[in-house]
Design a protein around this motif. Structure first.
Motif, short mmCIF file in Angstrom:
data_model
loop_
_atom_site.label_atom_id
_atom_site.label_comp_id
_atom_site.label_asym_id
_atom_site.label_seq_id
_atom_site.Cartn_x
_atom_site.Cartn_y
_atom_site.Cartn_z
N UNK A 131 5.16 7.22 -8.58
CA UNK A 131 4.34 6.04 -8.25
C UNK A 131 3.72 6.24 -6.87
N UNK A 132 2.46 5.88 -6.71
CA UNK A 132 1.76 6.10 -5.45
C UNK A 132 1.77 4.89 -4.52
N UNK A 181 17.47 2.82 -3.83
CA UNK A 181 17.16 2.73 -5.26
C UNK A 181 15.65 2.76 -5.49
N UNK A 182 14.90 2.03 -4.68
CA UNK A 182 13.44 1.97 -4.85
C UNK A 182 12.81 3.33 -4.63
N UNK A 183 13.24 4.04 -3.63
CA UNK A 183 12.68 5.37 -3.36
C UNK A 183 12.96 6.34 -4.49
N UNK A 232 0.83 -1.21 0.00
CA UNK A 232 0.00 0.00 0.00
C UNK A 232 0.87 1.26 0.00
N UNK A 233 1.92 1.25 0.82
CA UNK A 233 2.84 2.39 0.85
C UNK A 233 4.15 1.97 1.49
N UNK A 234 5.19 2.72 1.21
CA UNK A 234 6.49 2.45 1.81
C UNK A 234 7.28 1.38 1.09
N UNK A 235 8.51 1.19 1.55
CA UNK A 235 9.42 0.18 0.98
C UNK A 235 9.86 -0.75 2.10
N UNK A 236 9.65 -2.04 1.92
CA UNK A 236 10.08 -3.04 2.89
C UNK A 236 11.06 -4.00 2.24
#
Length: 330
Positions: free
Chosen positions: A82-83, A72-74, A44-48
């Motif tokens: 991207x949302x 890199x993902x951020x 849904x949100x964030x990077x794990x």
């Protein structure tokens, strides 16, 4: 979606003098193993970032991988607006700061997964520019993209006027000026001794700034060896000539400086690999990974490496070149 990316050997940087208007340049070999494998799912949100074999991995490696993937993902999420978020699961690893190029491969892997999951087909070079890789050497980006034996042409000094490692440079990935299949019947013995890891971060920046520019004569000798000995040897599958060129490369240009900064055990281990029958022996990037190229003496070389490392310990991997890049799957 899942991606598998190769490791790579960085044979040498070519020109850290810049007298002819370009700096950097590099030579590298893509490897079949070790490999990285990363899976991605939307969030849904964030990077794990999670690890499927967490209990087998050192915390320092997981911390390093997590930082590189998240960074890199951020950058990709921000650039592509991207949302949603993403969970990355790391299934296969190899040591970071060891000279095998994990930083670039992790960054590009995260970028490629996000690109594909958003129905985009960004090139490896485009992703590298977004995530900030390839600012000095183009070898890791080209290994990810196409594999094989790679030579990049460095950067025009108008774009990159100073001497900096990729981690501290904002230049675009350099052009690939030669790419050939590397003979797959040649074995490559990787030797990763348990000594201090290769230079990174501010330490790596300081090494570049305090040792560059390299004397022009040294750069000219290196380019002569690469153009008129190493490259033809790869094309003609001439192991003896390739090994001879590889041995010569260790003593000229920036590579000679990288060797001077190593633990004394590195030189001893390299000598043992040569004595065991290796056609050529090198150190990848800032080390500590060493590699020996051979056709028939892989077992003897592995035994010699084990004996040479008995006081420090380490890892030995018998591998071959990989003549294609990263692979994607569902």
């Amino acid at each position: 979606m899942i991606i598998e990316t190769p490791s790579r050997l960085h044979v040498t940087l070519i020109d850290l003098n810049g007298a002819y208007g370009r700096i950097d340049g590099g030579v590298g070999i893509t490897l079949q193993k070790p490999k990285l494998q990363v899976r991605a799912e939307t969030l849904e949100s964030g990077i794990e970032v999670v690890f499927s074999e967490k209990e087998k991995l050192e915390s320092e490696l997981m911390d390093d991988y997590t930082i590189k993937i998240k960074k890199a993902a951020l950058k990709m999420v921000e650039h592509l607006k991207i949302n949603e978020g993403f969970t990355f699961t790391v299934d296969k690893t190899y040591p970071s700061h060891s000279g095998l190029g994990s930083g670039t491969q992790l960054s590009l892997a995260a970028g490629k997964l996000i690109s594909k999951m958003n129905d985009l087909d960004l090139t490896a070079s485009e992703i590298a520019s977004i995530v900030g890789r390839g600012g000095t050497s183009g070898i890791g980006v080209a290994a990810f993209d196409k594999g094989g034996f790679i030579v990049d042409g460095g950067h025009n000094k108008a774009e990159k006027p100073g001497f900096l490692p990729s981690s501290a440079s904002h230049a675009s990935p350099p052009p690939i000026i030669a790419r050939h299949d590397f003979p797959e019947d040649w074995k490559i013995v990787l030797v990763i001794p348990n000594v201090e890891p290769g230079a990174s971060g501010s330490k790596e920046v300081n090494i570049f700034q305090s040792n560059c520019p390299i004397p022009l004569g040294s750069v000219e000798k290196l380019t002569h060896v690469l153009l008129m000995k190493m490259l033809p040897a790869v094309v003609e599958a001439d192991l003896d000539s390739f090994g001879s060129a590889l041995n010569m490369v260790q003593d000229v240009g920036f590579k000679s400086i990288e060797h001077k900064l190593q633990n004394p055990r590195i030189k001893d281990i390299m000598n043992s690999l040569t004595e065991a029958g290796a056609a050529g022996v090198g150190m990848s990037s800032f080390g500590p990974t060493l590699y020996a190229v051979t056709d028939t003496y892989a077992t003897d070389i592995s035994r010699a490496a084990e004996e040479a490392m008995k006081d420090v310990g380490g890892k030995i991997i018998i591998t071959k070149a990989l003549n294609n890049g990263a692979t994607l799957g569902e």
